[in-house]
Enzyme design. Structure first.
Site, PDB file in Angstrom:
ATOM      1  N   THR A  54       0.810  -1.223   0.000  1.00 33.12           N
ATOM      2  CA  THR A  54       0.000   0.000   0.000  1.00 33.12           C
ATOM      3  C   THR A  54       0.847   1.278   0.000  1.00 33.12           C
ATOM      4  O   THR A  54       0.317   2.380   0.130  1.00 33.12           O
ATOM      5  CB  THR A  54      -0.941   0.039   1.213  1.00 33.12           C
TER       6      THR A  54
ATOM      7  N   PHE B 165       0.306  -4.735   3.285  1.00 33.82           N
ATOM      8  CA  PHE B 165       1.360  -4.324   4.216  1.00 33.82           C
ATOM      9  C   PHE B 165       1.804  -2.909   3.888  1.00 33.82           C
ATOM     10  O   PHE B 165       1.591  -2.394   2.785  1.00 33.82           O
ATOM     11  CB  PHE B 165       2.554  -5.290   4.149  1.00 33.82           C
ATOM     12  N   CYS B 166       2.429  -2.271   4.892  1.00 31.85           N
ATOM     13  CA  CYS B 166       3.010  -0.936   4.725  1.00 31.85           C
ATOM     14  C   CYS B 166       4.167  -0.820   5.709  1.00 31.85           C
ATOM     15  O   CYS B 166       4.546  -1.806   6.350  1.00 31.85           O
ATOM     16  CB  CYS B 166       1.964   0.146   4.936  1.00 31.85           C
ATOM     17  N   THR B 167       4.733   0.347   5.854  1.00 33.59           N
ATOM     18  CA  THR B 167       5.960   0.495   6.645  1.00 33.59           C
ATOM     19  C   THR B 167       5.761   0.123   8.110  1.00 33.59           C
ATOM     20  O   THR B 167       6.472  -0.724   8.654  1.00 33.59           O
ATOM     21  CB  THR B 167       6.492   1.936   6.550  1.00 33.59           C
TER      22      THR B 167
ATOM     23  N   ILE C 157       6.144  -3.583   7.934  1.00 32.93           N
ATOM     24  CA  ILE C 157       7.444  -4.109   7.493  1.00 32.93           C
ATOM     25  C   ILE C 157       8.477  -3.990   8.604  1.00 32.93           C
ATOM     26  O   ILE C 157       9.312  -4.881   8.793  1.00 32.93           O
ATOM     27  CB  ILE C 157       7.924  -3.325   6.258  1.00 32.93           C
TER      28      ILE C 157
END
Length: 250
Positions: A135, A179-181, A208
């Site tokens: 994302t 998922f994202c940071t 992540i």
């Protein structure tokens, strides 16, 4: 001595967020912290750096101090280190959203996707019926992503709704793992997709950064580096600083 970096967020009702700005800024300054904190009616989002004692005192203030009065008792937190101060100044800003999707009707405190711990992520994304969705912005994806993940090719998270309308179909994409940071964008994105008829939406808890912190490199499905919005630029497994040259900045 390395500095401690805290990336944090929580969706929580903060109707008094405007009044919180100056006391929070003063407390951060008192503790010698630098970084960026966003406040909105829907919660808090930020990354700050300082000494171990300063960061610990800041987290304790958010969780238990009188300023937030117990409203931030479920903070999503990731800690890492920096050899040098990764921020030039301290900023505490007021926003309409703590992460900008552009749809203020989306409320992650009411309904979000299913959280998946880092230990269970590999099995989920290995399933052939799972659409794995990154994302993040295109320049972040270019630095690193999970094997087989779809890149939405967006310049900002505010374009995610357009991407979803154009490329995603609840009848075809029955199982989505995103998922994202650090996890915050997926909170909003998963709530948005569920509200638009998608049946199974999962997201990587802690993002992540949590995956890189907890997953041994030899078991990892991650490829490349994880962009972070400070002067460290990128982190690798174990959240070790891995400076990259020429990275785009936001």
């Amino acid at each position: 001595m390395p500095l401690k970096v805290a990336a944090l967020y929580q969706f929580a009702a903060l109707p008094d967020f405007r009044a919180l700005r100056e006391p929070l800024r003063a407390r951060c300054a008192e503790l010698g912290l630098k970084g960026s904190v966003l406040l909105a009616h829907e919660g808090i989002n930020g990354t700050v750096a300082g000494t171990d004692d300063g960061i610990d005192a800041f987290v304790a203030e958010l969780r238990h101090g009188p300023l937030f009065d117990g409203r931030l008792d479920n903070l999503e937190l990731k800690f890492s280190e920096a050899v040098e101060m990764p921020f030039q100044r301290l900023k505490v800003r007021l926003k309409k959203e703590i992460v900008t999707l552009g749809d203020t009707t989306v409320d992650p405190t009411r309904r979000v996707g299913t959280y998946v711990d880092a230990a269970d992520w590999n099995a989920l994304i290995a399933s052939p019926d799972t659409l794995v969705l990154d994302t993040r912005n295109a320049f972040e994806v270019a630095m690193g992503t999970f094997e087989g993940a779809v890149d939405p090719s967006i310049a900002s998270f505010g374009q995610f709704r357009e991407f979803a309308a154009r490329r995603l179909d609840p009848l075809r994409h029955r199982k989505i793992a995103m998922f994202c940071t650090g996890g915050i964008r997926c909170e909003k994105a998963s709530a948005y997709l569920l509200a638009h008829g998608f049946a199974e939406v999962y997201h990587l808890k802690g993002g992540i950064l949590k995956y890189l912190e907890e997953t041994p490199k030899q078991d990892s499905r991650w490829r490349g580096e994880c962009f972070v919005f400070d002067e460290r630029v990128a982190l690798g497994h174990g959240l070790r600083e891995r400076k990259s040259e020429g990275a785009a900045r936001d």
